[in-house]
Design an enzyme around this catalytic site. Structure first.
Site, PDB file in Angstrom:
ATOM      1  N   HIS A 466       0.837  -1.210   0.000  1.00 31.39           N
ATOM      2  CA  HIS A 466       0.000   0.000   0.000  1.00 31.39           C
ATOM      3  C   HIS A 466       0.870   1.258   0.000  1.00 31.39           C
ATOM      4  CE1 HIS A 466      -3.656   2.356   1.212  1.00 31.39           C
ATOM      5  NE2 HIS A 466      -2.712   3.165   1.671  1.00 31.39           N
ATOM      6  N   GLU A 467       1.777   1.341   0.963  1.00 30.93           N
ATOM      7  CA  GLU A 467       2.603   2.548   1.058  1.00 30.93           C
ATOM      8  C   GLU A 467       3.539   2.670  -0.140  1.00 30.93           C
ATOM      9  OE1 GLU A 467       1.712   4.700   3.048  1.00 30.93           O
ATOM     10  OE2 GLU A 467       0.444   3.438   4.299  1.00 30.93           O
TER      11      GLU A 467
END
Length: 674
Positions: A466-467
């Protein structure tokens, strides 16, 4: 014509080891004075206002101020100290005052408005049109049309908000850092996997409790304990410590600060002509209005609540077998994990050895390499702010410099909880050169122990992806102007690049890159992959309801049209009644530790996580239809989303990639809610 990329020298990289925090405020003052001198020169321009002599120049005024601020606030989040926290209020106040000096400069606004009024005469391209609109509306939305007395009031409100937000975050961090649950007997470890026990022993050693075990409120410690501990009494103790952070009536209590921030935002909205803070914020979002957000969440609520209630019932029935007639919040993770093992036979601890951190890092790099042609070269000659930080030079498919990438993975005392992406320097084009960004992701993963390397839970794997998706958005930017480059997009669009990348965690073709046992080197078995894929729908009704509860609480505080000296606990209880699945525990508060909306930038925007889930599920269907590593689809996503930043309206960018507007069906199908 593409511009040459600047060759970044060691002198241009941030020398963290040489940073002296003490003069940060005086350095900020100096840079602000320089920026004001540049502004004076712009205002002294003799020619009629144009895009080039006004808007374009304004884009680059204060660039040094922005970069210094990025360093300071990134350190305050990832490696704060008493000195940084002591300086933060003054630093933030001076930065806010400077921002207001620009935003409320009447002479400057008149020049910008002159360009806006004649925008059709300048032959602007799409990005320039977007930058002009953002500049003009930025002035209007920050008080340019107010009289002098109102402008002064706005300045005061902004300064108060800045200080209150900082204090909110400091209180949450202090409460998080001050707590530890010391376990002294082996019976206290009942149900805990070996890795969790090892980690607790390591924390104990670090806190001076050697020979014992310590559990704290950092996620890598807190979450596994709540998931695996058979000791219900200790789960309750730890839950209460977490759920009462910053609302216990002590020096770190945020109740009054929550009401202060909400009240100041209402005053600010009214001053600018809006009924509520939500009305103000959502005007510049894809959703556009609070009613659209309410309708969106209401639709998901109706579709997910029956499934959520069924999820809680199933978990509760399992707890009932242990004599628990009413399941409590401190029971849910424990029995949900048991249910997962029963229904899916998926044991998180059993699959952790397949997700060694370095392998997962290489895996996400491989995904980026195949999709977008990126290569990540580990560098040991780049200065960092903490020894845990890894640094990489990012090269494009032609071997040319694309970005610098900082990765900071482990929890520590000076780092706030959670995971986020940020930048130290943004991307832009100026003076014939393409200035490339310095991007960072910060996480709080389980640290290596004396016996094992850092092994991630699958949830931590998806967090890393995600990041890193955010990081790809930042490092892929090919914009000209700083205000629209990278992740400078509408808040309900910014999560698309991050959330779509999570989908590759469930694809065998991607898992084969990195899901390898750290000892035996064997690939993760196909049957475990099947369980992981099925886990996407496990308790998804409950998970959707949980996200909606945060969205409703956010909108509850920010759709208020008048200040209320309300009781925080009662307000929460009333707002969250529609999403409540278990009894409310007295004395607990989400608002008082809800950093996303009271310290971060998500006020009136938490719904965007679910909004972006609709986008990411719909967009990933295109990859699924044509191949998850299809080069044409990947190139289209790069060309129309990743590289464009906020240079065009996100709806246009998305529809150009997808060929149509997004549909919610893909999300409901993926979640098993259809």
């Amino acid at each position: 014509m593409s511009l040459p990329v600047t060759k970044v020298t060691q002198q241009e990289l941030i020398k963290f080891s040489e940073l002296n925090i003490s003069p940060f405020v005086s350095e900020l003052e100096k840079l602000i004075e320089n920026a004001k001198a540049e502004l004076d020169a712009l205002l002294a321009e003799n020619h009629a206002p144009s895009f080039e002599n006004t808007i374009e120049k304004l884009e680059f005024i204060g660039q040094d101020v922005q970069e210094l601020s990025s360093i300071f606030f990134n350190l305050n989040s990832a490696e704060t100290t008493d000195e940084i926290q002591a300086l933060a209020p003054e630093f933030s106040a001076k930065l806010t005052a400077y921002g207001n000096d620009v935003a409320l400069n009447e002479e400057l606004f008149l020049r910008v408005r002159s360009v806006w009024d004649c925008k059709d005469d300048f032959g602007l391209n799409v990005e320039q049109q977007t930058v002009l609109e953002k500049a003009y509306l930025g002035f209007v939305r920050n008080g340019a049309l107010l009289d002098d007395e109102q402008k002064q009031e706005l300045r005061q409100i902004d300064e108060q908000l800045s200080k209150a937000s900082l204090k909110f975050g400091e209180n949450v961090l202090a409460e998080t850092n001050s707590y530890k649950l010391v376990l002294t007997d082996e019976s206290d470890l009942e149900g805990l996997p070996e890795s969790v026990i090892e980690y607790a022993a390591q924390i104990a050693k670090e806190t001076g409790d050697e020979g014992k075990w310590v559990v704290n409120l950092q996620y890598p410690s807190f979450i596994p304990f709540m998931k695996y501990s058979s000791r219900r009494d200790l789960r309750e103790t730890l839950y209460m410590a977490s759920a009462t952070k910053a609302c216990k009536g002590n020096d770190f209590d945020n109740q009054d600060i929550v009401k202060q921030i909400a009240g100041l935002r209402i005053k600010r909205a009214h001053l600018l002509g809006y009924d509520s803070h939500a009305d103000y914020v959502l005007e510049r979002r894809m959703a556009q209005s609070a009613q659209v957000v309410e309708d969106f969440m209401g639709d998901l609520l109706a579709k997910s609540k029956p499934a959520a209630e069924a999820d809680v019932k199933r978990v509760g029935e399992l707890a009932l077998k242990d004599g628990i007639e009413q399941i409590q919040p401190w029971d849910f993770s424990f029995y949900a994990e048991k249910l997962k093992q029963l229904e899916l036979n998926l044991d998180e601890e059993k699959i952790k050895p397949y997700f060694e951190l370095n392998n997962v890092i290489n895996g996400v790099f491989n995904v980026a390499r195949i999709l977008y042609g990126y290569d990540f070269v580990l560098r040991d000659d780049i200065d960092v702010y903490h020894e845990d930080v890894l640094t990489y030079e990012v090269l494009d498919r032609d071997g040319l410099h694309k970005a610098y990438f900082y990765a900071d993975f482990f929890p520590r005392k000076g780092k706030r909880q959670g995971a986020w992406m940020t930048s130290f320097k943004g991307q832009y084009k100026k003076d014939g050169k393409n200035h490339r960004p310095h991007i960072s992701i910060v996480c709080n993963f389980s640290k290596p122990t004396a016996l094992k390397p850092a092994l991630l839970t699958f949830n931590e794997v998806t967090t890393l992806f995600h990041e890193f998706g955010h990081a790809l958005h930042g490092m892929s930017s090919e914009c000209t102007y700083p205000s629209v480059s990278g992740t400078s997009v509408f808040w309900d669009f910014v999560e698309l690049p991050s959330q779509i990348l999570e989908n590759w965690c469930y694809e065998k073709d991607a898992l084969d890159f990195f899901a390898r046992h750290y000892q035996t080197k064997e690939m993760i078995p196909d049957e475990e992959i099947e369980k992981i894929v099925k886990s996407q729908q496990f308790l998804e009704g409950y998970n959707t309801m949980r996200q909606l509860s945060f969205g409703y609480l956010d909108m509850g505080w920010h759709t208020l049209s008048e200040e209320k000296d309300t009781d925080v606990f009662e307000f929460e209880k009333e707002v969250l009644e529609k999403t409540a699945l278990m009894p409310k525990v007295e004395g607990t508060s989400t608002s008082c530790q809800f950093s996303h909306i009271f310290k971060g930038g998500y006020s009136s925007g938490y719904y965007s996580y679910k909004w972006a889930e609709v986008l990411d599920a719909d967009a990933f269907e295109k990859f699924k239809e044509e191949g998850v590593f299809n080069p044409q689809v990947a190139q289209s996503f790069y060309d129309n989303v990743l590289s464009k930043g906020g240079s065009e309206h996100p709806s246009i960018l998305y529809e150009r990639f997808r060929g149509r507007a997004p549909k919610v069906d893909a999300l409901l199908k993926r979640a098993g809610l259809l």
